[in-house]
Design a protein around this motif. Structure first.
Motif, mmCIF file in Angstrom:
data_model
loop_
_atom_site.group_PDB
_atom_site.id
_atom_site.type_symbol
_atom_site.label_atom_id
_atom_site.label_comp_id
_atom_site.label_asym_id
_atom_site.label_seq_id
_atom_site.Cartn_x
_atom_site.Cartn_y
_atom_site.Cartn_z
ATOM 1 N N ALA A 5 -1.096 -2.776 -1.614
ATOM 2 C CA ALA A 5 -0.674 -3.806 -2.554
ATOM 3 C C ALA A 5 -0.157 -5.042 -1.827
ATOM 4 C CB ALA A 5 0.388 -3.250 -3.498
ATOM 5 N N GLN B 170 -1.710 -8.815 -2.079
ATOM 6 C CA GLN B 170 -0.876 -9.925 -2.535
ATOM 7 C C GLN B 170 -0.846 -11.061 -1.514
ATOM 8 O OE1 GLN B 170 2.583 -7.441 -3.185
ATOM 9 N NE2 GLN B 170 2.509 -7.785 -5.396
ATOM 10 N N LYS B 171 -0.797 -10.696 -0.251
ATOM 11 C CA LYS B 171 -0.625 -11.701 0.802
ATOM 12 C C LYS B 171 -1.944 -12.311 1.264
ATOM 13 C CE LYS B 171 1.650 -12.306 5.310
ATOM 14 N NZ LYS B 171 2.420 -11.620 6.389
ATOM 15 N N LEU C 278 -3.012 -4.778 -10.488
ATOM 16 C CA LEU C 278 -2.598 -5.820 -9.549
ATOM 17 C C LEU C 278 -3.709 -6.830 -9.320
ATOM 18 C CD1 LEU C 278 -0.541 -6.955 -7.516
ATOM 19 C CD2 LEU C 278 -1.516 -5.411 -5.807
ATOM 20 N N GLU D 261 -3.754 -9.080 -12.171
ATOM 21 C CA GLU D 261 -2.594 -9.981 -12.121
ATOM 22 C C GLU D 261 -2.802 -11.090 -11.098
ATOM 23 O OE1 GLU D 261 1.996 -9.698 -10.495
ATOM 24 O OE2 GLU D 261 1.121 -7.925 -11.459
ATOM 25 N N LEU D 262 -3.416 -10.763 -9.984
ATOM 26 C CA LEU D 262 -3.641 -11.744 -8.922
ATOM 27 C C LEU D 262 -4.830 -12.662 -9.213
ATOM 28 C CD1 LEU D 262 -3.083 -9.451 -5.794
ATOM 29 C CD2 LEU D 262 -1.497 -11.145 -6.733
#
Length: 264
Positions: free
Chosen positions: A190, A194-195, A227, A230-231
């Motif tokens: 995750a 995200q990064k 996720l 969401e991203l």
């Protein structure tokens, strides 16, 4: 929920390769990917794609003699000419099949070659490939692969791949992020997504252990799918796993792990 592409090298293996396109469409897939197209004429593959309303989202560049154990050659200083000769072949297939991105396998590190030379060779080959693909309007991907499944594979961690791509310096070069390989080598799935999502051009999946379908192992795919939504990930997720029993028997994971589905 992400959009999934069936990996025809791994799924529907009970039938010959060209018959797997029909199986994928019948199972509800609208896109496919596979390792290599080069054993077939591009027209044969294109006819199957068109007949079944499928999009091809990925294939690999030539990677040497797969049956003899090659897993790419881009890092091998003794095979630069062979690698570069495969680039126009890959581009020709991509253009004929409507593929927008090609994956480059770095390969296993040859014995006795210093790491500095391996990296120098890989960077130079990636620069060459990226420039050729860019001229054709294509993206270049490079995939880290775990060294449990392929001992000695040269690029095996996300951070290493990103450092190499930084050195390559091509705007059309991205990481192919395989969740299974990443879980085996580094975890932090995750956090990495995200990064680093802006540096990731394609995602593939399988669960661990066993490299079977999502929901058979330790990875919380329902969370990861939520996720990715969401991203705002808009790319494809390739289903590159070995079915625990049969492909069709295992496809229920798509409904069970839908973040918007029920928990029953």
């Amino acid at each position: 929920m992400p959009q999934f592409a069936a990996n025809l090298t791994m799924l529907f293996t009970e039938v010959p390769f060209l018959d797997r396109f029909e199986r994928a469409a019948s199972a509800g897939f609208t896109a496919v990917e596979f390792l290599f197209p080069y054993a077939w004429k591009a027209e044969e593959i294109k006819a199957r794609l068109d007949a079944h309303g499928l999009r091809l989202v990925l294939h690999n560049m030539p990677a040497g003699d797969w049956d003899a154990g090659d897993r790419g050659m881009a890092c091998d200083p003794a095979r630069v000419e062979e690698f570069r000769a495969g680039v126009p072949q890959a581009i020709a297939y991509a253009q004929a099949l409507g593929v927008s991105q090609l994956n480059c396998l770095a390969g296993k590190a040859p014995a006795g070659v210093p790491d500095a030379l391996l990296r120098q060779t890989l960077v130079a080959n990636l620069r060459f490939a990226a420039a050729e693909l860019n001229a054709a309007g294509l993206r270049l991907l490079m995939e880290p692969i775990n060294t449990f499944d392929i001992p000695g594979f040269y690029v095996n961690r996300t951070s290493q791949a990103l450092e190499i791509l930084d050195e390559v310096g091509a705007d059309n070069a991205f990481v192919q992020y395989d969740v299974y390989h990443a879980q085996r080598m580094e975890g932090e799935l995750a956090a990495t997504l995200q990064k680093r999502l802006s540096r990731i051009g394609h995602i593939q999946l399988a669960d661990n252990p066993g490299r079977h379908e999502p929901g058979t192992g330790e990875i919380n795919y329902r969370y990861l799918f939520a996720l990715l939504d969401e991203l705002g990930y808009s790319g494809w997720v390739g289903c590159e796993y070995k079915p625990l029993t049969t492909t069709l028997a295992g496809l229920g994971w798509r409904e069970r792990l839908d973040p918007n589905g029920c928990d029953c």
